[in-house]
Design a protein around this motif. Structure first.
Motif, PDB file in Angstrom:
ATOM      1  N   LEU A 128      23.896   7.983  72.451  1.00  0.00           N
ATOM      2  CA  LEU A 128      22.620   7.812  73.159  1.00  0.00           C
ATOM      3  C   LEU A 128      21.592   7.266  72.179  1.00  0.00           C
ATOM      4  CD1 LEU A 128      23.946  10.743  74.239  1.00  0.00           C
ATOM      5  CD2 LEU A 128      21.952  10.632  75.708  1.00  0.00           C
ATOM      6  N   LEU A 129      21.019   6.123  72.486  1.00  0.00           N
ATOM      7  CA  LEU A 129      19.951   5.588  71.635  1.00  0.00           C
ATOM      8  C   LEU A 129      18.637   6.259  72.031  1.00  0.00           C
ATOM      9  CD1 LEU A 129      20.730   1.787  71.348  1.00  0.00           C
ATOM     10  CD2 LEU A 129      21.774   3.754  70.211  1.00  0.00           C
ATOM     11  N   PRO A 130      17.954   6.850  71.045  1.00  0.00           N
ATOM     12  CA  PRO A 130      16.790   7.666  71.404  1.00  0.00           C
ATOM     13  C   PRO A 130      15.541   6.871  71.743  1.00  0.00           C
ATOM     14  CG  PRO A 130      17.167   7.730  69.042  1.00  0.00           C
ATOM     15  CD  PRO A 130      18.273   6.906  69.624  1.00  0.00           C
ATOM     16  N   ASP A 131      15.610   5.538  71.665  1.00  0.00           N
ATOM     17  CA  ASP A 131      14.413   4.798  72.074  1.00  0.00           C
ATOM     18  C   ASP A 131      14.552   4.258  73.503  1.00  0.00           C
ATOM     19  OD1 ASP A 131      16.270   3.001  71.300  1.00  0.00           O
ATOM     20  OD2 ASP A 131      15.049   2.079  69.726  1.00  0.00           O
ATOM     21  N   GLU A 132      15.581   4.742  74.198  1.00  0.00           N
ATOM     22  CA  GLU A 132      15.647   4.481  75.642  1.00  0.00           C
ATOM     23  C   GLU A 132      15.778   5.827  76.326  1.00  0.00           C
ATOM     24  OE1 GLU A 132      18.036   1.223  77.035  1.00  0.00           O
ATOM     25  OE2 GLU A 132      18.255   0.549  74.973  1.00  0.00           O
ATOM     26  N   LEU A 133      14.868   6.122  77.202  1.00  0.00           N
ATOM     27  CA  LEU A 133      14.875   7.420  77.885  1.00  0.00           C
ATOM     28  C   LEU A 133      15.248   7.210  79.343  1.00  0.00           C
ATOM     29  CD1 LEU A 133      11.605   8.943  76.394  1.00  0.00           C
ATOM     30  CD2 LEU A 133      13.954   9.206  75.585  1.00  0.00           C
ATOM     31  N   MET A 134      16.018   8.146  79.865  1.00  0.00           N
ATOM     32  CA  MET A 134      16.459   8.060  81.268  1.00  0.00           C
ATOM     33  C   MET A 134      15.805   9.181  82.065  1.00  0.00           C
ATOM     34  SD  MET A 134      18.705   5.589  81.139  1.00  0.00           S
ATOM     35  CE  MET A 134      19.215   4.709  79.662  1.00  0.00           C
ATOM     36  N   GLY A 135      15.596   8.913  83.343  1.00  0.00           N
ATOM     37  CA  GLY A 135      14.979   9.912  84.208  1.00  0.00           C
ATOM     38  C   GLY A 135      15.895  11.073  84.542  1.00  0.00           C
ATOM     39  N   SER A 136      17.218  10.946  84.283  1.00  0.00           N
ATOM     40  CA  SER A 136      18.145  12.034  84.595  1.00  0.00           C
ATOM     41  C   SER A 136      19.436  11.846  83.795  1.00  0.00           C
ATOM     42  CB  SER A 136      18.461  12.059  86.088  1.00  0.00           C
ATOM     43  OG  SER A 136      19.516  11.158  86.375  1.00  0.00           O
TER      44      SER A 136
END
Ligand code: UTP
Length: 287
Positions: A128-136
Protein backbone atom coordinates in the motif's frame (compact mmCIF):
# COMPACT_ATOMS: atom_id res chain seq x y z
CA UNK A 1 -3.12 -18.74 1.09
CA UNK A 2 -4.83 -15.80 2.85
CA UNK A 3 -2.91 -12.52 2.51
CA UNK A 4 -2.04 -11.42 6.02
CA UNK A 5 1.02 -9.21 5.56
CA UNK A 6 1.11 -5.71 4.07
CA UNK A 7 4.18 -3.68 3.14
CA UNK A 8 4.10 0.11 3.29
CA UNK A 9 7.04 1.80 1.53
CA UNK A 10 7.78 4.89 3.63
CA UNK A 11 11.48 5.54 3.09
CA UNK A 12 11.23 8.23 0.40
CA UNK A 13 12.49 11.78 0.87
CA UNK A 14 9.15 13.52 0.42
CA UNK A 15 10.76 16.35 -1.54
CA UNK A 16 7.42 17.76 -2.66
CA UNK A 17 6.62 18.63 0.95
CA UNK A 18 9.89 20.31 1.87
CA UNK A 19 10.62 22.02 4.19
CA UNK A 20 7.95 20.24 6.32
CA UNK A 21 9.52 16.85 5.54
CA UNK A 22 12.93 17.92 6.90
CA UNK A 23 11.62 16.78 10.28
CA UNK A 24 8.19 15.23 9.75
CA UNK A 25 7.96 12.23 7.40
CA UNK A 26 5.42 12.73 4.63
CA UNK A 27 3.67 9.53 5.77
CA UNK A 28 2.91 11.10 9.16
CA UNK A 29 1.36 14.29 7.77
CA UNK A 30 -2.18 14.35 9.12
CA UNK A 31 -5.51 14.06 7.43
CA UNK A 32 -7.33 16.25 9.95
CA UNK A 33 -5.88 14.61 13.11
CA UNK A 34 -4.77 11.19 11.88
CA UNK A 35 -1.48 10.42 10.10
CA UNK A 36 -1.86 9.10 6.56
CA UNK A 37 0.14 6.04 7.67
CA UNK A 38 -2.51 5.23 10.28
CA UNK A 39 -5.29 5.45 7.68
CA UNK A 40 -3.31 3.01 5.53
CA UNK A 41 -2.98 0.60 8.45
CA UNK A 42 -6.72 0.84 9.12
CA UNK A 43 -7.44 0.08 5.46
CA UNK A 44 -5.14 -2.97 5.50
CA UNK A 45 -6.56 -4.31 8.78
CA UNK A 46 -10.05 -3.92 7.29
CA UNK A 47 -8.95 -6.22 4.44
CA UNK A 48 -7.78 -8.95 6.84
CA UNK A 49 -4.11 -7.96 7.27
CA UNK A 50 -2.60 -8.65 10.71
CA UNK A 51 1.06 -7.85 10.05
CA UNK A 52 2.27 -4.47 8.75
CA UNK A 53 5.82 -4.13 7.46
CA UNK A 54 6.87 -0.50 7.25
CA UNK A 55 9.87 0.14 5.02
CA UNK A 56 11.50 3.20 6.52
CA UNK A 57 14.83 4.99 6.60
CA UNK A 58 17.18 5.72 9.50
CA UNK A 59 16.72 9.39 8.60
CA UNK A 60 13.02 9.16 9.59
CA UNK A 61 13.01 8.06 13.25
CA UNK A 62 9.58 9.65 13.79
CA UNK A 63 7.97 6.69 11.97
CA UNK A 64 9.22 4.22 14.59
CA UNK A 65 8.43 6.70 17.37
CA UNK A 66 4.81 6.79 16.25
CA UNK A 67 4.40 3.17 17.38
CA UNK A 68 6.00 3.60 20.81
CA UNK A 69 3.69 3.63 23.84
CA UNK A 70 3.35 7.02 25.55
CA UNK A 71 2.20 6.26 29.11
CA UNK A 72 2.57 9.87 30.29
CA UNK A 73 0.27 11.18 27.52
CA UNK A 74 -2.28 8.44 28.26
CA UNK A 75 -2.15 9.22 32.00
CA UNK A 76 -2.69 12.92 31.31
CA UNK A 77 -5.69 12.18 29.05
CA UNK A 78 -7.23 9.86 31.64
CA UNK A 79 -6.70 12.25 34.53
CA UNK A 80 -8.47 14.97 32.53
CA UNK A 81 -11.42 12.67 31.75
CA UNK A 82 -10.55 12.19 28.06
CA UNK A 83 -10.83 8.40 28.20
CA UNK A 84 -12.17 7.95 24.69
CA UNK A 85 -9.12 9.66 23.18
CA UNK A 86 -6.85 7.77 25.60
CA UNK A 87 -8.35 4.45 24.44
CA UNK A 88 -7.91 5.41 20.81
CA UNK A 89 -4.26 6.47 21.22
CA UNK A 90 -3.47 3.45 23.37
CA UNK A 91 -4.93 1.05 20.77
CA UNK A 92 -2.78 2.37 17.90
CA UNK A 93 -0.56 -0.34 16.55
CA UNK A 94 -2.00 -2.92 18.97
CA UNK A 95 -4.62 -4.37 16.63
CA UNK A 96 -1.83 -5.41 14.30
CA UNK A 97 1.78 -6.57 14.50
CA UNK A 98 4.14 -3.88 13.17
CA UNK A 99 7.63 -4.70 11.84
CA UNK A 100 10.20 -2.41 10.28
CA UNK A 101 12.54 -2.93 7.35
CA UNK A 102 15.14 -0.34 6.42
CA UNK A 103 15.96 1.14 3.04
CA UNK A 104 19.16 3.10 3.52
CA UNK A 105 19.11 4.77 0.11
CA UNK A 106 15.92 5.84 -1.65
CA UNK A 107 16.53 3.75 -4.78
CA UNK A 108 12.91 3.56 -5.87
CA UNK A 109 9.71 1.72 -5.10
CA UNK A 110 10.89 -1.67 -6.38
CA UNK A 111 13.98 -1.45 -4.21
CA UNK A 112 11.90 -0.41 -1.18
CA UNK A 113 9.60 -3.44 -1.59
CA UNK A 114 12.69 -5.66 -2.03
CA UNK A 115 13.97 -4.44 1.36
CA UNK A 116 10.95 -6.13 3.00
CA UNK A 117 11.83 -9.59 1.64
CA UNK A 118 13.19 -11.13 4.86
CA UNK A 119 10.30 -9.89 7.00
CA UNK A 120 7.59 -10.90 4.52
CA UNK A 121 8.90 -14.40 3.86
CA UNK A 122 7.57 -16.75 1.20
CA UNK A 123 3.91 -15.82 0.99
CA UNK A 124 1.67 -13.40 -0.96
CA UNK A 125 1.55 -9.91 0.50
CA UNK A 126 -0.10 -6.55 -0.09
CA UNK A 127 1.70 -3.28 -0.86
CA UNK A 128 0.00 0.00 0.00
CA UNK A 129 1.49 3.34 -1.00
CA UNK A 130 0.76 5.76 1.82
CA UNK A 131 0.32 8.79 -0.40
CA UNK A 132 -2.85 7.36 -1.89
CA UNK A 133 -5.75 7.01 0.50
CA UNK A 134 -8.89 4.98 -0.15
CA UNK A 135 -12.35 5.55 1.25
CA UNK A 136 -12.64 1.88 2.30
CA UNK A 137 -10.87 -1.51 2.45
CA UNK A 138 -13.08 -3.04 -0.25
CA UNK A 139 -10.61 -2.74 -3.14
CA UNK A 140 -7.75 -4.35 -1.19
CA UNK A 141 -10.05 -7.06 0.11
CA UNK A 142 -11.20 -7.97 -3.41
CA UNK A 143 -7.59 -7.94 -4.65
CA UNK A 144 -6.46 -10.27 -1.83
CA UNK A 145 -9.25 -12.74 -2.64
CA UNK A 146 -8.40 -12.63 -6.33
CA UNK A 147 -4.73 -13.37 -5.60
CA UNK A 148 -5.82 -16.34 -3.49
CA UNK A 149 -8.08 -17.74 -6.21
CA UNK A 150 -5.77 -17.13 -9.21
CA UNK A 151 -2.40 -17.68 -7.52
CA UNK A 152 -1.07 -14.61 -9.35
CA UNK A 153 -0.35 -10.97 -8.55
CA UNK A 154 -3.07 -8.30 -8.67
CA UNK A 155 -2.90 -4.53 -9.11
CA UNK A 156 -5.48 -1.89 -8.20
CA UNK A 157 -6.62 0.11 -11.25
CA UNK A 158 -8.49 3.27 -12.06
CA UNK A 159 -9.98 4.36 -15.36
CA UNK A 160 -8.87 7.89 -16.36
CA UNK A 161 -9.37 10.05 -19.48
CA UNK A 162 -6.92 8.83 -22.12
CA UNK A 163 -5.01 12.14 -22.21
CA UNK A 164 -4.18 11.83 -18.47
CA UNK A 165 -2.31 8.50 -18.56
CA UNK A 166 1.20 9.98 -19.06
CA UNK A 167 2.01 10.39 -15.37
CA UNK A 168 1.23 6.79 -14.36
CA UNK A 169 1.88 3.10 -14.85
CA UNK A 170 -0.64 1.86 -17.43
CA UNK A 171 -1.71 -1.75 -18.04
CA UNK A 172 -1.84 -3.56 -21.36
CA UNK A 173 -5.04 -5.62 -20.94
CA UNK A 174 -5.22 -9.22 -22.12
CA UNK A 175 -9.04 -9.20 -22.16
CA UNK A 176 -11.98 -7.13 -21.08
CA UNK A 177 -13.33 -6.01 -17.71
CA UNK A 178 -15.77 -8.49 -16.20
CA UNK A 179 -18.82 -7.63 -14.09
CA UNK A 180 -16.67 -7.63 -10.90
CA UNK A 181 -14.24 -5.10 -12.39
CA UNK A 182 -11.53 -7.73 -12.95
CA UNK A 183 -9.33 -7.64 -16.04
CA UNK A 184 -6.45 -9.91 -17.08
CA UNK A 185 -3.16 -8.05 -17.60
CA UNK A 186 -0.65 -8.89 -20.33
CA UNK A 187 1.92 -6.22 -19.45
CA UNK A 188 2.46 -2.70 -18.14
CA UNK A 189 4.18 0.45 -19.25
CA UNK A 190 5.45 3.26 -17.02
CA UNK A 191 4.45 6.85 -17.98
CA UNK A 192 3.59 6.28 -21.67
CA UNK A 193 2.79 9.05 -24.14
CA UNK A 194 -1.04 9.05 -24.35
CA UNK A 195 -0.87 8.16 -28.06
CA UNK A 196 1.20 5.03 -27.26
CA UNK A 197 -0.70 3.97 -24.11
CA UNK A 198 -2.16 0.44 -24.35
CA UNK A 199 -5.24 1.44 -22.27
CA UNK A 200 -6.61 4.17 -20.01
CA UNK A 201 -6.36 1.96 -16.91
CA UNK A 202 -3.72 3.32 -14.54
CA UNK A 203 -2.15 1.43 -11.64
CA UNK A 204 -3.06 3.05 -8.33
CA UNK A 205 -1.07 2.46 -5.16
CA UNK A 206 -2.45 -0.94 -4.18
CA UNK A 207 -0.84 -4.27 -5.06
CA UNK A 208 -1.20 -7.87 -3.89
CA UNK A 209 1.91 -9.72 -4.98
CA UNK A 210 3.13 -13.29 -5.00
CA UNK A 211 6.52 -13.66 -3.33
CA UNK A 212 8.37 -14.56 -6.55
CA UNK A 213 8.29 -10.80 -7.19
CA UNK A 214 11.33 -10.56 -4.88
CA UNK A 215 13.42 -12.57 -7.36
CA UNK A 216 12.18 -10.33 -10.17
CA UNK A 217 13.07 -7.18 -8.20
CA UNK A 218 16.57 -8.56 -7.68
CA UNK A 219 16.91 -8.87 -11.50
CA UNK A 220 15.65 -5.35 -12.36
CA UNK A 221 18.27 -3.09 -13.90
CA UNK A 222 18.33 0.39 -12.33
CA UNK A 223 16.81 3.07 -14.56
CA UNK A 224 17.20 6.86 -14.51
CA UNK A 225 18.75 8.07 -11.22
CA UNK A 226 19.59 4.49 -10.18
CA UNK A 227 15.93 3.82 -9.37
CA UNK A 228 14.62 0.26 -9.33
CA UNK A 229 11.07 0.37 -10.63
CA UNK A 230 8.44 -1.96 -9.23
CA UNK A 231 6.66 -1.90 -12.61
CA UNK A 232 9.64 -3.64 -14.26
CA UNK A 233 9.41 -6.54 -11.78
CA UNK A 234 5.62 -6.76 -12.29
CA UNK A 235 6.08 -6.84 -16.06
CA UNK A 236 8.31 -9.88 -15.69
CA UNK A 237 5.69 -11.58 -13.49
CA UNK A 238 2.86 -10.80 -15.93
CA UNK A 239 4.88 -12.33 -18.78
CA UNK A 240 4.89 -15.77 -17.18
CA UNK A 241 2.10 -16.01 -14.54
CA UNK A 242 -1.58 -15.12 -14.19
CA UNK A 243 -1.79 -11.39 -13.49
CA UNK A 244 -4.95 -9.33 -12.98
CA UNK A 245 -6.13 -5.83 -12.29
CA UNK A 246 -9.21 -4.73 -10.36
CA UNK A 247 -11.19 -1.57 -11.06
CA UNK A 248 -13.47 -0.66 -8.20
CA UNK A 249 -15.56 2.36 -7.54
CA UNK A 250 -13.93 3.47 -4.31
CA UNK A 251 -13.12 6.98 -3.11
CA UNK A 252 -9.44 7.71 -3.69
CA UNK A 253 -7.32 10.66 -2.60
CA UNK A 254 -3.85 11.43 -3.93
CA UNK A 255 -2.13 13.03 -0.94
CA UNK A 256 1.44 12.85 -2.27
CA UNK A 257 1.61 16.53 -3.20
CA UNK A 258 0.53 19.65 -1.27
CA UNK A 259 -2.56 20.42 -3.38
CA UNK A 260 -3.81 16.81 -3.27
CA UNK A 261 -3.15 16.62 0.46
CA UNK A 262 -5.01 19.88 1.09
CA UNK A 263 -8.03 18.95 -1.03
CA UNK A 264 -8.21 15.50 0.64
CA UNK A 265 -8.21 17.24 4.01
CA UNK A 266 -11.02 19.55 2.94
CA UNK A 267 -13.13 16.80 1.35
CA UNK A 268 -12.76 14.51 4.36
CA UNK A 269 -13.25 17.34 6.87
CA UNK A 270 -16.50 18.34 5.15
CA UNK A 271 -17.84 14.86 6.03
CA UNK A 272 -16.58 15.03 9.62
CA UNK A 273 -19.45 15.34 12.12
CA UNK A 274 -17.40 17.54 14.48
CA UNK A 275 -15.80 20.09 12.18
CA UNK A 276 -17.75 19.55 8.94
CA UNK A 277 -20.66 21.90 9.73
CA UNK A 278 -18.39 24.84 10.65
CA UNK A 279 -16.14 24.25 7.65
CA UNK A 280 -19.21 24.20 5.39
CA UNK A 281 -20.21 27.62 6.69
CA UNK A 282 -16.75 29.14 6.43
CA UNK A 283 -15.64 27.77 3.05
CA UNK A 284 -18.03 29.79 0.83
CA UNK A 285 -16.96 33.02 2.56
CA UNK A 286 -13.49 32.53 1.05
CA UNK A 287 -14.67 32.24 -2.57
P1 UTP B 1 6.88 8.93 -3.82
O1 UTP B 1 7.76 9.11 -5.00
O2 UTP B 1 5.52 9.52 -3.85
O3 UTP B 1 7.56 9.49 -2.49
O4 UTP B 1 6.82 7.39 -3.46
P2 UTP B 1 8.81 10.39 -2.24
O5 UTP B 1 9.93 10.02 -3.16
O6 UTP B 1 9.08 10.35 -0.78
O7 UTP B 1 8.19 11.82 -2.57
P3 UTP B 1 8.71 13.05 -3.45
O8 UTP B 1 8.41 12.66 -4.87
O9 UTP B 1 10.17 13.24 -3.18
O10 UTP B 1 7.88 14.18 -2.96
C1 UTP B 1 5.64 6.73 -3.00
C2 UTP B 1 5.92 6.03 -1.66
O11 UTP B 1 7.05 5.17 -1.80
C3 UTP B 1 8.01 5.45 -0.80
C4 UTP B 1 7.75 6.88 -0.33
O12 UTP B 1 8.14 7.04 1.04
C5 UTP B 1 6.26 7.03 -0.54
O13 UTP B 1 5.56 6.64 0.62
N1 UTP B 1 9.37 5.28 -1.37
C6 UTP B 1 9.69 5.88 -2.54
C7 UTP B 1 10.28 4.51 -0.68
O14 UTP B 1 10.00 3.94 0.41
N2 UTP B 1 11.54 4.37 -1.19
C8 UTP B 1 11.91 4.95 -2.37
O15 UTP B 1 13.07 4.77 -2.79
C9 UTP B 1 10.95 5.73 -3.05
Amino acid sequence: MRVHTAVVPAAGMGTRFLPATKAVPKELLPIIDTPALQLIIDEAVGAGVDHMVIVTSRAKPAIEAYFQPQPEVIAKLRSSGRDQLADRVEALGRDVKVSFAFQDQALGLGHAVGCAREVVGDEPFAVLLPDELMGSSSLLDQMARLCESTGGSVVGLKEVPHEDVGAYGVIDPAGTLDADGVIPVRSMVEKPKPADAPSNLIIIGRYVLTPDVFDEIAQVQPGAGGEIQLTDALKAQAARSPFHGVVRDVLRYDTGNPLGWLTANIEIALQDPKIGPQLREWLPTQL
